[in-house]
Structure formats: C-alpha cells, structure tokens
Design an enzyme around this catalytic site. Sequence first.
Site, PDB file in Angstrom:
ATOM      1  N   CYS A   1      -9.311  34.573   0.156  1.00  0.00           N
ATOM      2  CA  CYS A   1      -9.968  34.034  -1.036  1.00  0.00           C
ATOM      3  C   CYS A   1     -10.964  32.927  -0.661  1.00  0.00           C
ATOM      4  O   CYS A   1     -12.000  33.214  -0.071  1.00  0.00           O
ATOM      5  CB  CYS A   1      -8.918  33.561  -2.043  1.00  0.00           C
ATOM      6  SG  CYS A   1      -9.549  33.410  -3.737  1.00  0.00           S
TER       7      CYS A   1
ATOM      8  N   HIS B   1      -4.616  37.702  -2.571  1.00  0.00           N
ATOM      9  CA  HIS B   1      -3.438  36.876  -2.327  1.00  0.00           C
ATOM     10  C   HIS B   1      -2.214  37.786  -2.307  1.00  0.00           C
ATOM     11  O   HIS B   1      -2.248  38.914  -2.784  1.00  0.00           O
ATOM     12  CB  HIS B   1      -3.272  35.838  -3.439  1.00  0.00           C
ATOM     13  CG  HIS B   1      -4.335  34.795  -3.466  1.00  0.00           C
ATOM     14  ND1 HIS B   1      -4.445  33.819  -2.499  1.00  0.00           N
ATOM     15  CD2 HIS B   1      -5.331  34.563  -4.365  1.00  0.00           C
ATOM     16  CE1 HIS B   1      -5.466  33.031  -2.802  1.00  0.00           C
ATOM     17  NE2 HIS B   1      -6.021  33.468  -3.916  1.00  0.00           N
TER      18      HIS B   1
END
Length: 485
Positions: free
Chosen positions: A335, A431
């Site tokens: 991310c 994630h």
Amino acid sequence: MPARALMFQGTGSDVGKSLVVAGLARAFTLRGLKIMPFKPQNMSNNAAITADGGEIGRAQALQARAAGVPTSVHMNPVLLKPQSDVGAQVVVQGKVEGNAKAADYQHLKPQLMPRVMESFNLLRAKADLVLVEGAGSASEINLRRNDIANMGFARAANVPVVLIGDIDRGGVIASLAGTKLVLAPEDAAMIGGFIVNRFRGDPALFADGMRMIAEHTGWQSIGLLPHFPDAVRLPAEDALGIEGAGSRKTGAKIRIAVPILPHISNFDDLDPLEAEPQVEVVRVRRGQAIPGDCDLVLLVGSKATIADLAALREAGFDVDIAAHIRRGGSVLGLCGGYQMLGRRISDPDGMEGAPASVQGLGLLDVETVLTGDKRLEAVRGTSFDGMSLAGYEMHVGRTQGADCVRPFSMAGGNPDGAISANGRVFGTYLHGLFSDDGQRSAWLTRLGGGASAFDYEAGVDEVLDRLAAHMERHLDLDGLLRLAR
C-alpha cells in the site's frame, strides 16, 4: 426489548480495554448470548474493512470476530486516523468526512454524538448484550466537555461502567482511586465495578490491594486479571508497542527488516510473520541501520505517505535499501510502502497536507497520484506466481507506470501492483497478504525457508478461546451481567 449494555473504560490508554472486551465477547458468546462490540470513538491507523463496506478500528473487528458476528461500521462510528500536518482524518460510520486538527475536533464532537447514538441503538436492537469500549482515560476531565468517548457517552446512553487499571505500569491503587476523586459525582456514579489487569505473581499478595480499592471507591471488584502472554498473537489496536527493539529469535531462518515510520498503518500485516517460528521480524527505528543480513525489506502501510517517505530518507533507510538490493536482496512494499517505491508521488489536492509532488525511491518504474475516492474492498485473486490470494484494499491513490505490465496480482479481476524488471522489488495495494497461509508459505519458500506449518486464522480463534477461558477463571462474569442494563 433493547439489549443490555456495559461499558469498559480505563484509567489510561493501553491498559488492556480492547483485549478485555474481546475476551468477554467470546466468553459471553460461548454462554449463548448474542454480543455486539461498540466503541463510540477510536483513534487508530490500524483499521479493518467491514462487511457493510466501510472501515472501523482493527480492535472492533477482532471483537466482532470474538463474538461471531459480521463487522459493521456501527461498531465504531467515529474513527480518527492521525495524519501529518492536516491533523486526523475523520471517518464517520465507515466513510471519510474530512480532516480536523485537535482543537477543531473538540468543537466537532457535539455534531457527532447523534450519529454515535444512532449506531449504538442499531446494534442494541440486534443483540442480547452490547460491550462498549471507552477511549484513552476516564480521568481526562479536561476533555469532559462534549465528550463522546467515555463518560459523555455513558451518561447519554445510560450505560454502566467498569473501570480497568493496569497494575503492570505501577500505581494502580492510586490510578483507580484517583479517577473516582477527580470525576464529577454524576460521572463517578456511573461506575459500578473495577478490574485490575496484567497482574504477575501470586494473587494472594494483592488481596489487600483489591480490598483497599473497593473501600476507597465504593465499587465492586470484578476481578484481578493475570497477564495473558498470548495477547501478542492477536492484532493490536495501535502502534504503542510497534517500536519495541525485539530480540533475536532462536532457530529463525529468515530475517525481515521493517523500517518503523511515524505514520505507520495497518501494521497487523506483520502479525502472521511474527507468529512464524522460522521468521525474525526486525523493527528498524531511526538511528539504526537496516541489517545487512536481512532477506527482505518490508515497507508497510502509511497514513501519510509523503511525510513518511521524508522520514525514511532522513533516517538514511533509502541508502540501506539501495545497498540491500545491490547485495541481491528483495523489497516488498504494501500500500503506502508500494507508493514510496515508485519514481514520484503527487498530492495535487492536498489530501495529506499542502499540495506537493515528491520524488520516490525510484525502485519501481511507477508514479502515484493521491486522488479519487478511498478504495475499501475485500478481494480474491491470483498472485504473479499463480498462487491463489485473499486480502483487502484500503487506500487513496492511483499508481501507473511501465512496471505495471508485470502486475503483482490479478485481484478482483483487475491487475494490482508492479514488479521490477530485475524481479527483486515488488509492490502491491493488498493488505492481509501474509494472513493467507498459501501466500505466506510461498514467500517463506522464496526467501529460503520452508512452507508455513500452521493455519494463522485458526490460530487467532484458538487464542480467543483461551482468552475467554482466562476471563471465566479470573473475572466475575455473572457480576458483570448483573451490572449491565
């Protein structure tokens, strides 16, 4: 008939409120009650996506899991996510509603209370018992005006309170009795019981202490709760302990270095790696060097990517990462960490602060523009090596560039991430990558270890079951049910 409710507040931050509520949620669920967890206001950059398409604090997601109920934005209606110079991002009922600095947020709270109450009442209609977690310290009387997180909520919702103190940090008798002393009488009257948490040693040695607390406060003792070592295997709410130096893990075959940056987020991505006997996760802080013998440098999420990139450079981690790659090492960015690996990050709308465009680490031929709506989505797909994959996206920004022709994965039917031409630098928006046992095994094998030997998600549930048994042994659960109303 509305469910009963009971609130757990603390004498301070990090006294174990989240863990106690999770354990009680599982324990009461095993007794046959339908439990809903609730936290009016939370401040954390460790967030989870919900079944109804928003985000809440990771601790409330764990509590929902303990209770065996789907996650909902109403379990944490106000989530504050600290950023850099814009203060905190304000998430209300799962959606971002803007940014606010601390002083401005104090004036905003009265407008949020009706939505907090709306969420609470929605959960209460679906449960037998709502377990409410406070935030910070009940004794922060300087913040009592317009409070929605502790006594302000308890009074508005008429929910009785149990106060938790942490004996491990010392002064627990004074912290519990002192809370009674400083609270307004009307607030103190909401507290019906107390728990002393994280005790180590012979409980008989603190019997007089428990009696003295009860005498000074007039509150019922719910129990002396011993330290629960397996708490480290459950996702943490905030980053208070993330900078621990740690120690060398005997028998570890793989070293993974994680630079700790000021606005680290979704750091529970590390938990499955920490649980692996063959993996040593090295948290590298400012003033330290990334170990030369590490196998992987892992850049995790960030709530303020540009600010954290600057902090990374100031710490000299960029030099260490370049040397690591020259030695043949691998780098993985998740991310915000993925965004840092590119050639440039632009924030034209000032989402993280003043509008800016900065040079990235240049390890991937991609560029990121921080714009557009926040993406919150659970995804399944296939990684670059053909392995199945499950995770979730929680980010703002679009990343494009030449290295995207080698995507990290196909997730939800769309290409995600990028891989460098030399095959040693990887970036993804996903994630939860290492919670997927197959993905974790593939990475451990790739880094020179063996396949993972355990089911991570099943392990979390096993710990929750042991935590529930711990609560049953040491706390008066029947007394808690009598206090609830």
